[in-house]
Write a protein that holds these residues in place. Structure first.
Motif, short mmCIF file in Angstrom:
data_model
loop_
_atom_site.label_atom_id
_atom_site.label_comp_id
_atom_site.label_asym_id
_atom_site.label_seq_id
_atom_site.Cartn_x
_atom_site.Cartn_y
_atom_site.Cartn_z
N LEU A 240 5.15 41.07 -16.72
CA LEU A 240 4.71 40.88 -15.21
C LEU A 240 4.17 39.68 -15.19
CD1 LEU A 240 3.16 44.43 -14.79
CD2 LEU A 240 5.52 43.67 -14.26
N PHE A 241 4.87 38.88 -14.17
CA PHE A 241 4.37 37.42 -13.75
C PHE A 241 3.86 37.33 -12.66
CE2 PHE A 241 7.93 37.12 -16.92
CZ PHE A 241 7.38 36.13 -17.91
N ASP A 242 2.58 36.79 -12.47
CA ASP A 242 2.35 35.98 -11.13
C ASP A 242 3.30 34.96 -10.69
OD1 ASP A 242 0.35 35.53 -9.04
OD2 ASP A 242 -0.12 33.67 -10.26
N ASN A 243 3.22 34.73 -9.46
CA ASN A 243 4.15 33.53 -9.14
C ASN A 243 3.40 32.17 -9.11
OD1 ASN A 243 6.44 32.40 -8.29
ND2 ASN A 243 6.23 32.76 -6.10
N ASP A 244 2.51 31.96 -7.79
CA ASP A 244 1.95 30.72 -7.73
C ASP A 244 0.84 30.20 -8.51
OD1 ASP A 244 3.37 29.94 -4.80
OD2 ASP A 244 2.21 32.25 -4.46
N GLY A 245 1.15 29.13 -9.36
CA GLY A 245 0.38 28.76 -10.48
C GLY A 245 1.03 29.21 -11.87
N THR A 246 1.92 30.20 -11.63
CA THR A 246 2.43 30.58 -13.00
C THR A 246 3.68 30.16 -13.39
OG1 THR A 246 0.75 32.52 -13.04
CG2 THR A 246 2.65 32.99 -14.57
N LEU A 247 4.55 30.71 -12.16
CA LEU A 247 6.02 30.27 -12.44
C LEU A 247 6.47 29.23 -11.56
CD1 LEU A 247 7.54 33.85 -11.68
CD2 LEU A 247 7.24 32.75 -13.90
N VAL A 248 5.68 28.79 -10.36
CA VAL A 248 5.88 27.57 -9.55
C VAL A 248 4.64 26.99 -9.12
CG1 VAL A 248 8.15 28.77 -8.75
CG2 VAL A 248 5.86 28.96 -7.39
N VAL B 252 2.92 43.00 -20.76
CA VAL B 252 2.04 41.86 -20.71
C VAL B 252 2.28 41.06 -19.64
CG1 VAL B 252 2.07 39.48 -21.83
CG2 VAL B 252 2.28 41.63 -23.30
N VAL B 253 0.87 40.74 -18.95
CA VAL B 253 0.95 39.94 -17.71
C VAL B 253 0.64 38.48 -17.91
CG1 VAL B 253 -0.42 39.60 -15.65
CG2 VAL B 253 -0.07 41.74 -16.52
N PHE B 254 1.37 37.63 -17.14
CA PHE B 254 1.13 36.32 -17.48
C PHE B 254 0.50 35.82 -15.84
CE2 PHE B 254 4.57 37.01 -20.07
CZ PHE B 254 4.40 36.01 -21.25
N GLU B 255 -0.52 35.17 -16.06
CA GLU B 255 -1.48 35.11 -14.86
C GLU B 255 -2.39 33.53 -15.03
OE1 GLU B 255 -2.80 35.27 -12.03
OE2 GLU B 255 -2.15 37.44 -11.39
N PRO C 285 -6.02 46.90 -9.87
CA PRO C 285 -4.78 46.87 -10.59
C PRO C 285 -3.72 47.40 -10.01
CG PRO C 285 -6.39 48.85 -11.06
CD PRO C 285 -7.15 47.98 -10.21
N GLU C 286 -3.71 47.90 -8.81
CA GLU C 286 -2.57 48.44 -8.12
C GLU C 286 -1.18 47.65 -8.16
OE1 GLU C 286 -1.12 50.39 -3.94
OE2 GLU C 286 -3.12 49.49 -3.86
N PRO C 287 -1.21 46.43 -7.92
CA PRO C 287 -0.04 45.74 -7.92
C PRO C 287 0.54 45.58 -9.42
CG PRO C 287 -1.89 44.44 -6.70
CD PRO C 287 -2.38 45.49 -7.22
N PHE C 288 -0.26 45.65 -10.34
CA PHE C 288 0.31 45.69 -11.76
C PHE C 288 0.76 46.97 -12.27
CE2 PHE C 288 -2.02 41.75 -12.45
CZ PHE C 288 -0.81 40.76 -12.65
N LEU C 289 0.34 48.08 -11.87
CA LEU C 289 0.34 49.26 -12.12
C LEU C 289 1.72 49.67 -11.49
CD1 LEU C 289 -2.90 51.12 -12.03
CD2 LEU C 289 -1.44 50.65 -13.88
N LEU C 290 1.98 49.29 -10.19
CA LEU C 290 3.27 49.54 -9.48
C LEU C 290 4.61 48.75 -10.04
CD1 LEU C 290 4.45 50.79 -7.28
CD2 LEU C 290 3.98 48.91 -5.75
N GLY C 291 4.18 47.65 -10.39
CA GLY C 291 5.14 46.88 -11.43
C GLY C 291 5.69 47.53 -12.63
#
Length: 213
Positions: free
Chosen positions: A9-17, A156-159, A138-144
């Motif tokens: 599970l990837f965060d976006n801003d600051g992680t991918l872009v 594994v989360v990337f943040e 935790p709701e966003p990651f649990l939903l993912g």
């Protein structure tokens, strides 16, 4: 050190872009439009939080809806300067389909537009629109994890943000922190790296991550 997982599970801003240039332009213009002083604006944490929470800290309750719509308009109209971070395309390209998702505090429309601007089209996005409580809840990651059909303990989360890492811990997930926006001493994670260019993935079912120099 290595980590094994069945999904990422990837965060976006600051992680991918890196979207910081656009964020600063848009929020500065928004603050001027709504008469927010530089002092008040400077006290509010922007990174890693849904826009509605930021706005609610800065404007009267009766103007929150209007103000949220306006910042969304500004950000959707300005993805200039959004750049993909080193290693992002290589890592995402190495992952099996259906085994990763983007979990972001932005809206779905904004996340998809920023990602598309650098050629990324995720199989799954969990956005602010999908949850009642954003990170550090935790709701966003649990939903993912639920939507990928994977147990939270197998993710594994990337943040890059402390609030996102707190959300990962609360979800019972392991995490990899990136020092792209915060110093290492502010990041509590299973592993801390400079960026995704340090990550290699091996395997296709139970995947193993290794971290190069």
């Amino acid at each position: 050190m290595s980590l094994t997982a069945r999904a990422f599970l990837f965060d976006n801003d600051g992680t991918l872009v890196d979207s910081m240039a656009s964020v600063v332009r848009c929020w500065t213009a928004w603050a001027q439009e709504f008469g927010i002083s530089g002092e008040d604006f400077g006290r509010v944490q922007l990174h890693g939080r849904p826009a509605v929470e930021i706005v609610a800290d800065l404007v009267p309750a009766q103007r929150v809806g209007e103000a949220v719509r306006r910042i969304e308009e500004l950000e959707l109209a300005d993805v200039s300067g959004v750049v993909v971070l080193p290693g992002t395309l290589e890592l995402l390209g190495a992952l099996p389909a259906g085994r990763w998702a983007v979990v972001t505090s932005a809206t779905r429309a904004l996340a998809a537009k920023r990602l598309a601007s650098v050629g990324i089209h995720p199989p799954l996005i969990v956005a602010a629109d999908d949850v009642r409580r954003g990170k550090p809840d935790p709701e966003p990651f649990l939903l993912g994890a639920q939507r990928l059909g994977v147990d939270p303990a197998d993710c594994v989360v990337f943040e890059d943000a402390p609030v996102g890492l707190a959300a990962a811990r609360a979800a019972g997930m392991r995490s990899v922190a990136l020092t792209t926006t915060h110093p290492q001493e502010d990041l509590i994670a299973d592993h801390v790296i400079e960026g995704l260019h340090r990550v290699r993935v091996h395997g296709s079912d139970e995947m193993t991550l290794s971290f190069g120099a």
